[in-house]
Write an enzyme that holds these catalytic residues in place. Sequence first.
Site, short mmCIF file in Angstrom:
data_model
loop_
_atom_site.label_atom_id
_atom_site.label_comp_id
_atom_site.label_asym_id
_atom_site.label_seq_id
_atom_site.Cartn_x
_atom_site.Cartn_y
_atom_site.Cartn_z
N ASP A 265 -22.29 -43.16 -31.09
CA ASP A 265 -22.55 -42.25 -29.97
C ASP A 265 -23.48 -41.14 -30.43
O ASP A 265 -24.70 -41.26 -30.36
CB ASP A 265 -21.24 -41.71 -29.43
CG ASP A 265 -21.41 -40.96 -28.11
OD1 ASP A 265 -22.56 -40.82 -27.65
OD2 ASP A 265 -20.41 -40.51 -27.55
N LYS B 198 -11.19 -40.00 -42.58
CA LYS B 198 -11.88 -38.94 -41.84
C LYS B 198 -10.89 -38.13 -41.02
O LYS B 198 -9.75 -38.57 -40.78
CB LYS B 198 -12.96 -39.53 -40.93
CG LYS B 198 -12.45 -40.20 -39.68
CD LYS B 198 -13.58 -40.64 -38.77
CE LYS B 198 -13.04 -41.23 -37.48
NZ LYS B 198 -14.12 -41.69 -36.57
N GLN C 280 -10.86 -43.17 -23.98
CA GLN C 280 -9.74 -42.48 -23.34
C GLN C 280 -8.64 -43.50 -23.04
O GLN C 280 -8.28 -43.75 -21.89
CB GLN C 280 -10.20 -41.77 -22.07
CG GLN C 280 -11.23 -40.67 -22.34
CD GLN C 280 -11.59 -39.90 -21.08
OE1 GLN C 280 -10.76 -39.69 -20.20
NE2 GLN C 280 -12.85 -39.46 -21.00
N GLY D 32 -23.63 -40.13 -33.55
CA GLY D 32 -23.99 -40.43 -34.93
C GLY D 32 -23.35 -39.55 -35.97
O GLY D 32 -23.62 -39.71 -37.17
#
Length: 408
Positions: free
Chosen positions: A314, A282, A184, A316
């Site tokens: 995290d 992505k 964040q 995955g």
Amino acid sequence: MQKKENPLPLLLPSGIVQLAGQRVLVPLIGVRVLFPEPQGTQVPSQNLHWKALGMAIIGGQWARSPRVLHLVSMSNRSMEKVTTKRLSLFTGRTHPTLAAEVAGHLNIALGDANVVQFANGEIRPRFSDSIRGGDVFVMQSHFGTDAGSINDSIMEQLIMIDAAQRASAKRITAVCPFYGYARQDRKAEGREPITARLIADMFKAAGASRMVSIDLHSSQIQGFFSGPVDHLTALPVLEQYVRQHAEQDLVIVSPDAGRVKVAERFAQHLSDKNADVAFINKRRPKGTQNVAIAKEVIGDIDGRLCILTDDMIDTGGTICSAAELLLDRGAKEVWAMATHGVLSDPAVVRLANSPITRVVLTNTLPLAPEKMFDKVEVLSVAKIIADALAAVFDETSVSELFNGENQS
């Protein structure tokens, strides 16, 4: 006896001076004292009063202890003090194993913070030994464990820093191997917080004057903290692993465009293995969390070992999606490497069932026994952290430990 003022000739870097005809070890540089001209090797102690906290005259000769030297002249009552520095390392309850390993590399005992948790969940640390005037390092990875959530681990470290400040520590360094809320770091949509900045402000308000962390999610987080930030990298231990286990002609693959620079640096270090660079294009659907779709591979990967590198794994989703795409485009084998193994559910199931053959993590975060599976290998970054803390304590360069590559 006529008095005169003589500068002490310091022989660097050992800090040895010639005083009263004897070679004396002095822990700081640039000390000047007023003393009578000695006769031979004897010191006319009857003309001076020596307060022996750090160095004393025993039998007319110098004796040393590592604390403080007070020299007081009876004629003019002037005083000069030579102080030594003291390093103290404390840890919260999130990852004491890593802190103990760091303390071992520093050849010091891990301090006892005596963290007590009350029935209502409040905590209270109280340091066992005096830390007045000391260089205090408070270490905590921001992560949820049986001891509490990620928010609890952050609050625990803040309270320990506040306790150190109120105990008159000279300098307090927050050591955060994994910096919480690092993702964040900007506003992706309207009405969102920048929590990474808030965390930095809280550490400054608690009393931390310096921060140490490893492989931040984005480098600009260093600018959120209004004080020095030592940004370390786990690249040396990951590179060593690849050298020992990977074959020639490999490709370092970034799972997104944002990590391409890191992948390029990794590949440059492995140029003798004919390492190349590729990255995944992505997309994250708007308004979703922990969802990423790998669209296409940019780079030559056909018939080669592909090593996906990221700062953390995290859930995955990103890594597994990228691995499937790489194999579809002709990769021979896929490894995954990350500094921080968050492994939130369902990461373990995804990685275990994925085509990835090796998952290499570091120990910045504790890995619960139920999250260990056959593909996982954990490397230690304790030596990297210890060398950085020693450099901070000695006031030497941290960047030189990484040849300046920890800042890019």
